[in-house]
Design an enzyme around this catalytic site. Structure first.
Site, short mmCIF file in Angstrom:
data_model
loop_
_atom_site.label_atom_id
_atom_site.label_comp_id
_atom_site.label_asym_id
_atom_site.label_seq_id
_atom_site.Cartn_x
_atom_site.Cartn_y
_atom_site.Cartn_z
N SER A 2 0.86 -1.17 0.00
CA SER A 2 0.00 0.00 0.00
C SER A 2 0.90 1.22 0.00
CB SER A 2 -0.87 -0.01 1.26
OG SER A 2 -1.39 1.28 1.49
N TYR A 23 -2.10 -0.95 10.26
CA TYR A 23 -2.21 -1.20 8.82
C TYR A 23 -0.90 -0.85 8.11
CZ TYR A 23 -4.00 -0.91 4.04
OH TYR A 23 -4.20 -1.08 2.70
#
Lengths: 577, 277
Positions: free
Chosen positions: A448, A461
């Site tokens: 990401s 995350y």
């Protein structure tokens, strides 16, 4: 096999006044395969492949003009590609007048077969084309032009590397020297060259007795064609289904030479073989024959190909929705067989159903990627039922928002279990299979933009994704000798349902739902579709690109992080998410 | 909340016009073949409707072929009008017409294909899910915006995309009333009949004053329970270059909801498929 005609029959075919020596094996009632040899070989280079294919094919070989027992053209002009292409059609017409033939070609045989395959209307005479180590010179002309026009570091390095591989082409343009080299000893040394550089065991009867003359005549192939074609390439498209077999240890033709080939060949199937330029034919004949058999067996006559059992095998985790589903569909559209897994089996099955609309085989499984044993079992099941995958996309992931202190131990564990351990399990299970198989492959890990963009609200995350980024970097180095590529994809803000399932620390159910709706809306407004990420993933696999930031914000953050890491550290304090 | 405004006779009339519309669409579908253009198809549809006694249109007939069924590359409202696209083998098509007879309006959508098209087959089969889903949600008297969101969620699960969002106002449906305007019949402006525009304008003002909207979309204006009356509902789903929709009248009464007619081509097709299975 009783009643099979395995003896070799010899005949002569006239092509524009030149006599071509043609050799046939197998039953003429079977599908016809024409094998076209390269430089400085003659038809005997195909002995192993032909013997294997003759079991269920009508195998035809011929000595190309100027080599073996075929006639030798009088002038350089007579070696032009147009005439070489006509030779192939002349042989095809003679040996199989009623049905189109399958063509398999290597090296210069491939270069001249491209000429025939890209002739308008070729599909009427050629049912399929399997090519090894020989590009279409016109395509190569465009390939070079494209790189000169966009001289990125990658493009320049490709040009330089391919140039270095093609040293002999320049040498062949020199008068006297090249023919003299062959005559004065290179022909005698050839078995040793093949043994030392190409890992080919010497055998009686090979190379052919006429090697020295063949090699000298064949120099004209380079002189008559290289310069005009590369300097003024023609647009050459084809409707014929083409199977491109990339030889991974080829010293002369680089794998990146076929980048963008889909532009000219819409029905392209890519395969790779762990072989050198000559060991493919001389050491791995049965393997090549198997690839050819797979390809000729497909129903190429249908407008869309029937679900095929050949083709690239791609595994996508988290394939039930979003980027995973879009990626599975994109690979299916490119002709790959697809295996998807997801925690939600009906969603995965739906993806498989949509993939099959592209005319390829697809299968779906229920797998929780955070469960290592389950992923191992899944990998084994895939290997047994479908074979070892060529590409594995570790996509499954979950979103979570919360600062470090807000995030509970359970939440940390859940995020790391899926996002990090899921990728570890996938890479271990499938990486091991790929290494054992020994013909390369590709792993794609979905990280990401958060992997390099700290944000206080995304503690767990971002940590998990950053770990995926690093693990991919380490793995890439480890797997490089095995020809297994590793790509890290950093999408950025993409409109998928990850936001609808993202959890937030310290919120009750109602507040959570409201927050999910709000973030989903934001992501939807950004409007970047998962299909574009899928296209980038395909490109990353084709070009073996290591790190791919996809959206503008992902690229900008990566750039900013390099220019001023301190600025990103400051920005991490912003209350976003 | 207004009371349900129609009696049985009105409903029978609406049903009759809807039957007539689908009947004409089926006739055109049987006539259509490779080589026909969108304009020719709409002209045939109009001829067919006029022959059946239609004098006025709620909106002009439309025909979309190929990727235009999925409204790909639609940027201006003009692109909704039938164009010069030629039908070829394997192409999907959508016919859409809205005739008015004695003030009773129908608004229908009919999807078809020529030759083989596996994507169309799957979409056509799945379209049933949306017909059932919309009815279920409306019966539960969910706000229209929520029904819209439920359709979107189902589309995401199916892996399709929402093509009704390309319609002006992103509507999935609109209210249909009995047309009582006095303007000239058969005259149209921007594709809508003059009488339609009069009625529509009046309804729009009236409903807005009540805090409701005669247009059904996903936004704030549709955050209210379904208004009693008739709704022309048109879920339009797409996958790559293939789109399909149905459009038919949904009856919403004070307590209940039901589709005006179940004897329609797509419903019959699903019944046949279920029998075969």
């Amino acid at each position: 096999m009783t009643g099979r005609r395995t003896d070799t029959r010899r005949r002569t075919v006239d092509s524009g006044g030149l006599a071509l020596a043609v050799y046939e094996q197998g039953d003429p009632a079977d599908p016809t395969v024409v094998l076209v040899h390269g430089y400085p070989d003659d038809h005997s280079v195909w002995d192993d492949v032909a013997a294997d294919l003759a079991a269920d094919h009508h195998v035809v070989r011929y000595d190309t003009r100027g080599s073996g027992a075929s006639g030798v053209p009088a002038t350089r002009e007579d070696y032009r590609l147009e005439l070489l292409g006509e030779d192939l059609f002349a042989v095809a017409d003679a040996v199989s007048p009623d049905r189109p033939v399958h063509v398999v070609a290597h090296d210069w045989g491939s270069v001249q077969s491209w000429e025939a395959v890209t002739t308008p209307g070729a599909y009427r005479r050629i049912a399929s084309y399997t090519t090894m180590s020989g590009p279409c010179l016109d395509h190569m002309g465009y390939w070079i032009r494209h790189r000169l026009r966009r001289p990125t570091p990658r493009h320049l390095s490709q040009l330089l590397r391919q140039g270095a591989h093609s040293w002999y082409i320049a040498l062949f343009q020199l008068p006297v020297l090249a023919p003299a080299a062959w005559k004065l000893g290179l022909a005698r040394l050839w078995p040793r060259v093949l043994r030392d550089l190409e890992a080919v065991r010497p055998r009686p009867g090979h190379p052919q007795a006429t090697l020295a003359e063949d090699a000298v005549h064949g120099i004209e192939l380079y002189r008559a064609n290289m310069r005009p074609r590369v300097r003024a390439p023609r647009e050459r498209h084809t409707e014929v289904p083409v199977q491109l077999i990339t030889l991974q240890r080829d010293h002369y033709v680089s794998d990146f030479l076929s980048e963008g080939l889909e532009r000219w060949v819409p029905r392209l199937t890519r395969r790779t073989l762990n072989a050198t330029h000559w060991s493919a034919l001389l050491e791995q004949g049965p393997t090549v024959a198997a690839l050819v058999r797979d390809f000729t067996a497909r129903d190429h006559g249908a407008a869309r190909q029937e679900p095929s059992t050949a083709g690239e095998l791609v595994v996508v985790t988290g394939g039930g929705s979003g980027i995973g589903r879009a990626t599975a569909l994109a690979f299916a559209d490119a002709g790959a067989r697809v295996v998807v897994c997801d925690r939600d089996l009906p969603a995965a099955q739906r993806t498989a159903e949509l993939c099959e609309l592209s005319g390829t085989k697809a299968a779906a499984y229920r797998v929780d990627v955070s469960d290592g044993a389950a992923v191992d079992a899944f990998a084994q099941q895939v290997a047994t039922e479908h074979g070892v995958p060529d590409v594995v996309v570790n996509n499954a992931g979950i979103g979570h928002s919360g600062t470090f202190l807000q995030t509970t131990e359970d939440e940390w564990r859940r995020v790391l279990d899926v996002n990090l351990w899921g990728v570890i399990h996938g890479c271990r299970a499938f990486g091991r299979l790929m290494v054992d198989r020994g013909t390369g492959g590709h792993l794609v890990n979905l990280a990401s933009a958060a992997a390099y963009l700290p944000a206080k609200q995304l503690a767990a995350y971002a940590t998990s994704k950053s770990a995926v980024f690093m693990l991919s970097d380490c793995l890439r180095a480890e797997l490089a000798p095995h020809r297994i590529g590793v790509s890290t994809i950093c999408p950025g803000i993409v409109n998928t349902n990850i936001t609808r399932t993202t959890t937030f620390s310290g919120l009750d159910d109602d507040a959570l739902a409201a927050k999910q709706a709000k973030v989903s809306k934001l992501y939807a407004r950004r409007g970047f579709p998962p299909e574009k990420v899928a296209a980038e993933i395909l490109r990353a696999v084709r070009t073996r690109k290591p790190v791919v930031p996809v959206t503008f914000e992902a690229k900008a953050a990566r750039l900013l992080g390099r220019l001023s890491p301190a600025l990103l550290r400051k920005a991490a304090r912003i209350n976003a998410g | 909340m207004p009371r349900f405004p129609y009696d049985e006779r009105d409903l029978a009339k609406f049903r009759e016009v809807q039957q007539l519309s689908y009947h004409c669409a089926e006739q055109v579908a049987a006539w259509i073949e490779p080589g026909v253009t969108e304009r020719q198809a709409t002209a045939e549809l109009r001829r067919c409707l006029v022959k059946a006694g239609v004098q006025d249109f709620f909106h002009v007939p439309f025909a979309w072929f190929g990727d235009r069924t999925a409204f790909r590359h639609f940027h201006t409202p003009l692109q909704f009008f039938a164009g010069s696209r030629v039908l070829t083998e394997g192409m999907p098509y959508v016919l859409d017409c809205a005739p008015v007879v004695d003030g009773y309006t129908a608004d229908i959508g009919y999807g078809g294909k020529v030759g083989e098209n596996a994507v169309w087959d799957l979409l056509a089969k799945d379209l049933k899910t949306y017909r059932d889903l919309i009815l279920r949600e409306v019966r539960a008297r969910k706000p229209l915006a929520e029904v819209y969101a439920a359709v979107d969620a189902q589309l995401a699960a199916h892996g399709y995309d929402n093509r009704h969002q390309v319609y002006p106002g992103r509507v999935i449906g609109h209210q249909v009333t009995r047309n009582t305007a006095r303007g000239p019949a058969g005259v149209n402006l921007f594709g809508f009949g003059v009488r339609t525009l009069q009625t529509l304008g009046r309804e729009l003002v009236k409903e807005r004053l009540e805090g409701r909207s005669p247009l059904w979309a996903g936004g704030r204006a549709s955050r209210h329970a379904p208004t009693p009356g008739l709704w022309a509902v048109e879920p339009h789903i797409g996958f790559r270059d293939v789109g399909i929709k149905f459009e038919e009248l949904l009856v919403v009464t004070d307590e209940d909801a039901y589709w005006l007619d179940d004897d329609l081509p797509h419903v019959r097709r699903w019944a046949l498929q279920e029998d075969a299975a």
